[in-house]
Write a protein that holds these residues in place. Structure first.
Motif, short mmCIF file in Angstrom:
data_model
loop_
_atom_site.label_atom_id
_atom_site.label_comp_id
_atom_site.label_asym_id
_atom_site.label_seq_id
_atom_site.Cartn_x
_atom_site.Cartn_y
_atom_site.Cartn_z
N GLN A 17 0.65 -1.45 -0.06
CA GLN A 17 -0.06 -0.09 -0.01
C GLN A 17 0.76 1.14 0.11
N VAL A 18 1.90 1.32 0.76
CA VAL A 18 2.81 2.47 0.75
C VAL A 18 3.41 2.65 -0.41
N THR A 19 3.91 1.58 -1.12
CA THR A 19 4.50 1.67 -2.39
C THR A 19 3.77 2.39 -3.46
N LEU A 20 2.45 1.91 -3.37
CA LEU A 20 1.59 2.52 -4.32
C LEU A 20 1.49 4.05 -3.95
N VAL A 21 1.12 4.38 -2.53
CA VAL A 21 0.84 5.81 -2.17
C VAL A 21 2.01 6.82 -2.41
N MET A 22 3.21 6.16 -2.20
CA MET A 22 4.37 7.10 -2.32
C MET A 22 5.21 6.92 -3.47
N GLY A 23 5.26 5.72 -4.15
CA GLY A 23 5.95 5.73 -5.12
C GLY A 23 5.29 5.68 -6.73
N PHE A 24 4.10 5.50 -6.64
CA PHE A 24 3.59 5.48 -8.03
C PHE A 24 2.54 6.76 -8.21
N VAL A 25 1.48 6.84 -7.39
CA VAL A 25 0.49 7.68 -7.41
C VAL A 25 1.03 9.02 -7.43
N LEU A 78 18.50 11.76 -10.37
CA LEU A 78 18.81 10.58 -9.97
C LEU A 78 19.37 10.34 -8.61
N GLY A 79 20.69 11.37 -8.50
CA GLY A 79 21.25 11.39 -7.17
C GLY A 79 20.41 11.57 -6.08
N TYR A 80 19.31 12.54 -6.19
CA TYR A 80 18.58 12.98 -5.25
C TYR A 80 17.73 11.86 -4.64
N ILE A 81 16.99 11.11 -5.75
CA ILE A 81 16.09 9.86 -5.24
C ILE A 81 16.97 8.73 -4.75
N LEU A 112 13.64 4.51 -7.71
CA LEU A 112 14.73 4.93 -8.58
C LEU A 112 14.41 4.74 -10.02
N PHE A 113 13.99 3.67 -10.30
CA PHE A 113 13.38 3.21 -11.78
C PHE A 113 12.28 4.21 -12.24
N ALA A 114 11.31 4.64 -11.30
CA ALA A 114 10.41 5.47 -11.62
C ALA A 114 10.96 6.81 -12.04
N ALA A 115 11.88 7.30 -11.20
CA ALA A 115 12.57 8.51 -11.40
C ALA A 115 13.25 8.55 -12.83
#
Length: 306
Positions: free
Chosen positions: A78-86, A179-182, A237-240
């Protein structure tokens, strides 16, 4: 405390209200853009739709019930969706011209400093998961719902410098800087995930009891959750990287450097315009950007001197 069935939907007033506000904001952006004569590009509507679906899965589906009452692994998904994708999808759905023209957009450009966003997202994430605080969230569903909304809010601020929905503002980073930031921001989550994955006892007693009721070993659940937390940083990182690449292939280019025609002082070496919607780099393939050589002038023949 009586737990709902694992397959029940979650109908939390806080989460449903948050989801409704997101949908209303996305609809309002379409109406505003049309009033200004700038219809929203199709792929931005696609990003908005996907963000809404994923947020609905995270907030009201049986996944939310499992996350809040049964399995730590479900919580980390759930946290992955809320923080990493949405959050990046929501920011990609915004019209850049509308963001630049809005007062809130200009305020965000000033307020969201990369270092501040990096610290805030980690403080909020780890603060909510301190054992006494998280145990309280598991006992009080509305407190758990408030946790999820706050994670979404700080994640929007975290992704803002990466997606740059209003263009390059006050705090502007290049592609390598993003990329370094994330990468730096997700280091604490990677180590925390390893801590959970390698632990030999359950950290949260409520999850341990609930997992046993489903026939799941609590340590197995916690180890899978730790792996999810570690993988979350890699997914982010991949999403960024995907967002940075997407921005580079947009019609405006990565940083506007394709608009430079290489100098020359006249129009002979100006780049050929490309059709609307085509990637900016396509214009580089239309022809040479070098100036034509000046024609050779031949001197008229003169009579031989005697």
């Amino acid at each position: 405390m009586v737990r709902p069935a694992a397959t029940d939907l979650t109908v939390s007033p806080v989460l449903v209200s948050a989801l409704g506000l997101v949908v209303a904001a996305l609809c309002w952006r379409v109406v505003t853009s049309r009033r200004q004569g700038r219809p929203v590009v199709g792929w931005r509507n696609g990003a908005a739709l996907l963000a809404t679906v994923l947020l609905g899965v995270a907030y009201v589906s049986p996944l939310a019930t499992l996350a809040a009452h049964y399995l730590l692994t479900a919580h980390l998904v759930q946290v992955t969706l809320v923080m990493g994708f949405v959050p990046p999808l929501l920011l990609l759905a915004l019209d850049p011209a509308s963001v630049r023209g809005a007062r809130w957009g200009r305020a965000m450009e000033w307020a969201v400093h990369p270092v501040l966003a990096m610290l805030l997202v980690n403080v909020v994430f780890f603060g909510w998961h301190i054992r006494p605080i998280y145990q309280a969230c598991l006992l009080h569903p509305e407190l758990y719902a408030l946790q999820q909304v706050s994670l979404l809010v700080v994640s929007l601020g975290f992704w803002w410098p990466i997606v740059k929905p209003g263009g390059c503002g006050r705090w502007c980073m290049g592609s390598w800087g993003k990329l370094g930031y994330i990468l730096v921001a997700t280091v604490p989550q990677t180590f925390a995930g390893l801590l959970f994955a390698l632990a030999h006892r359950a950290f949260y007693a409520d999850y341990a009891d609930a997992a046993r009721s489903l026939g799941v070993n609590p340590l197995t659940d916690q180890q899978l959750a730790g792996a999810c937390m570690a993988v979350l940083s890699k997914l982010a990182l991949f999403a960024a990287f995907s967002v940075v690449l997407w921005r580079m292939l947009e019609p405006g280019g990565a940083e506007g450097d394709v608009d430079d025609d290489g100098g020359g002082g006249d129009d002979r070496d100006a780049p050929t315009p490309v059709r609307p919607g085509a990637p900016a780099w396509l214009g580089l393939l239309d022809g040479s950007r070098l100036r034509d050589e000046p024609p050779v002038r031949h001197r008229p023949a003169t009579a031989d001197r005697r």
